[in-house]
Design an enzyme around this catalytic site. Structure first.
Site, PDB file in Angstrom:
ATOM      1  N   LYS A   1      -1.004   5.630   8.317  1.00 41.45           N
ATOM      2  CA  LYS A   1      -0.304   5.550   7.279  1.00 41.45           C
ATOM      3  C   LYS A   1      -1.081   5.791   5.980  1.00 41.45           C
ATOM      4  O   LYS A   1      -1.147   6.444   5.041  1.00 41.45           O
ATOM      5  CB  LYS A   1       0.366   4.357   6.882  1.00 41.45           C
ATOM      6  CG  LYS A   1       0.974   4.121   5.476  1.00 41.45           C
ATOM      7  CD  LYS A   1       1.611   2.762   5.316  1.00 41.45           C
ATOM      8  CE  LYS A   1       2.086   2.533   3.957  1.00 41.45           C
ATOM      9  NZ  LYS A   1       2.328   1.051   3.744  1.00 41.45           N
TER      10      LYS A   1
ATOM     11  N   THR B   1       0.819  -1.261   0.060  1.00 42.70           N
ATOM     12  CA  THR B   1       0.055   0.024  -0.057  1.00 42.70           C
ATOM     13  C   THR B   1       0.975   1.396   0.005  1.00 42.70           C
ATOM     14  O   THR B   1       1.465   1.484   0.927  1.00 42.70           O
ATOM     15  CB  THR B   1      -0.856   0.083   1.483  1.00 42.70           C
ATOM     16  OG1 THR B   1      -1.769  -1.116   1.190  1.00 42.70           O
ATOM     17  CG2 THR B   1      -1.637   1.046   1.223  1.00 42.70           C
TER      18      THR B   1
ATOM     19  N   LYS C   1      -7.755   1.539  -2.764  1.00 48.06           N
ATOM     20  CA  LYS C   1      -7.188   1.057  -1.528  1.00 48.06           C
ATOM     21  C   LYS C   1      -7.495   2.327  -0.532  1.00 48.06           C
ATOM     22  O   LYS C   1      -8.004   1.976   0.594  1.00 48.06           O
ATOM     23  CB  LYS C   1      -5.764   0.664  -1.328  1.00 48.06           C
ATOM     24  CG  LYS C   1      -5.371  -0.033  -0.089  1.00 48.06           C
ATOM     25  CD  LYS C   1      -6.070  -0.951   0.726  1.00 48.06           C
ATOM     26  CE  LYS C   1      -5.480  -1.397   2.181  1.00 48.06           C
ATOM     27  NZ  LYS C   1      -4.344  -1.880   2.154  1.00 48.06           N
TER      28      LYS C   1
END
Length: 308
Positions: free
Chosen positions: A255, A105, A180
């Site tokens: 994050k 990611t 995502k």
């Protein structure tokens, strides 16, 4: 346009077996993913900066060694800078027509830059971040959000079916990362709202089970409430029932939320709730006791606080 692959998985006979796979990044997620590929009959060579032993996976001396002559190179790395560094090492040694499958990611720009470099070298790049956590990686039930060409996606599809239960081809390179971070921005916002609501219900004298029974079958229904309830002893088992040991760490949520705001700034998108969620998780992780705890541990945080 999103194109989920639904229906039955490909039959055993139709799957591509015996592919040579290089797997770079054998951490908590990468190790079980690589092991599942090896169990399915593929020849997996792995590399990680730490010394890691994975059942069925041969150890390489470097990322370059893992990638050399591979049909597919899978990466599972911490951030975009490391991804770009690894890609710069492995792209020159990969054979033309091979798939560079990044499951990290990272920010959209890094994913697209790596894809451009890979395509220029005659490779088939895919950005395919995952949802499902460590449990999903071990069980082979991850969901993959995939950006890249149709040709690359179809070539990698048998691997997605081994490592996961669903893959969605989201379009061009970078779109997997876009999907995502949008998904996890929603998750971060809804988890905060769910924790706030439980803390408010407590102060109003509303029993938590009653709260769950109402909301889980009413308009407040959400994955954060119904499948991952932050209140211990309520709903299906979740990290709340294990002292908030992380299934999905608050550090990782921070994050992902930061990635969402980086993308929002770059694309001039107004995301006030995403921005507020980012700041709350920043406070929780960096200024309070959120490091190393599950992202649903926002509930005990709100329990201890009054209205400021």
């Amino acid at each position: 346009m999103l194109r989920p692959v639904t229906g039955e998985k490909l039959s055993f006979e139709k799957r591509t077996h015996g592919m040579k796979i290089g797997f770079i990044g054998l951490g908590n997620m990468g190790a079980p993913m690589a092991e599942n590929l090896a169990k399915a009959g593929h020849h997996v060579t792995g590399f990680d900066m730490a010394t890691v032993t994975v059942n069925g996976v041969s150890n390489a001396r470097s990322a370059v060694d893992a990638a050399s002559d591979a049909d597919v190179v899978v990466t599972m790395l911490p951030n975009g800078d490391i991804l770009k560094s690894v890609a710069a090492q492995v792209i020159p040694v990969m054979r033309k027509g091979a798939v560079l499958l990044d499951c990290s990611t990272v920010d959209v720009d890094s994913a697209r830059r790596v894809a451009t470099d890979a395509e220029a070298a005659g490779l088939l790049p895919l950005d395919a971040p995952v949802s499902g956590g460590i449990g999903g990686a071990a069980a082979g039930t991850l969901t993959f959000m995939v950006g890249g060409s149709e040709e690359a996606y179809r070539k990698a599809l048998p691997l997605f079916e081994i490592m996961g239960q669903k893959s969605v081809h989201c379009g061009a390179s970078g779109n997997g990362q876009a999907a995502k971070i949008c998904n996890n921005m929603i998750l971060g916002v809804t988890m905060i709202a769910t924790c706030e609501a439980f803390a408010l219900a407590d102060k109003l004298g509303l029993d938590r089970q009653a709260m769950f029974d109402v909301v889980s079958t009413s308009s407040g229904y959400s994955w954060s409430m119904n499948a991952y309830c932050p209140a211990p002893g309520i709903g299906p088992q979740s990290p709340a029932d294990n002292g908030y040991k992380p299934g999905f760490a608050a550090d990782l949520m921070l994050k992902d939320l930061r990635l969402s705001q980086q993308a929002a700034e770059a694309s001039d998108a107004d995301t006030p709730l995403g921005q507020a969620a980012t700041e709350l998780y920043r406070q929780f992780v960096e200024d309070e006791d959120g490091t190393g705890r599950d992202f649903s541990a926002m509930l005990p945080r709100f329990e201890k606080r009054g209205r400021s």
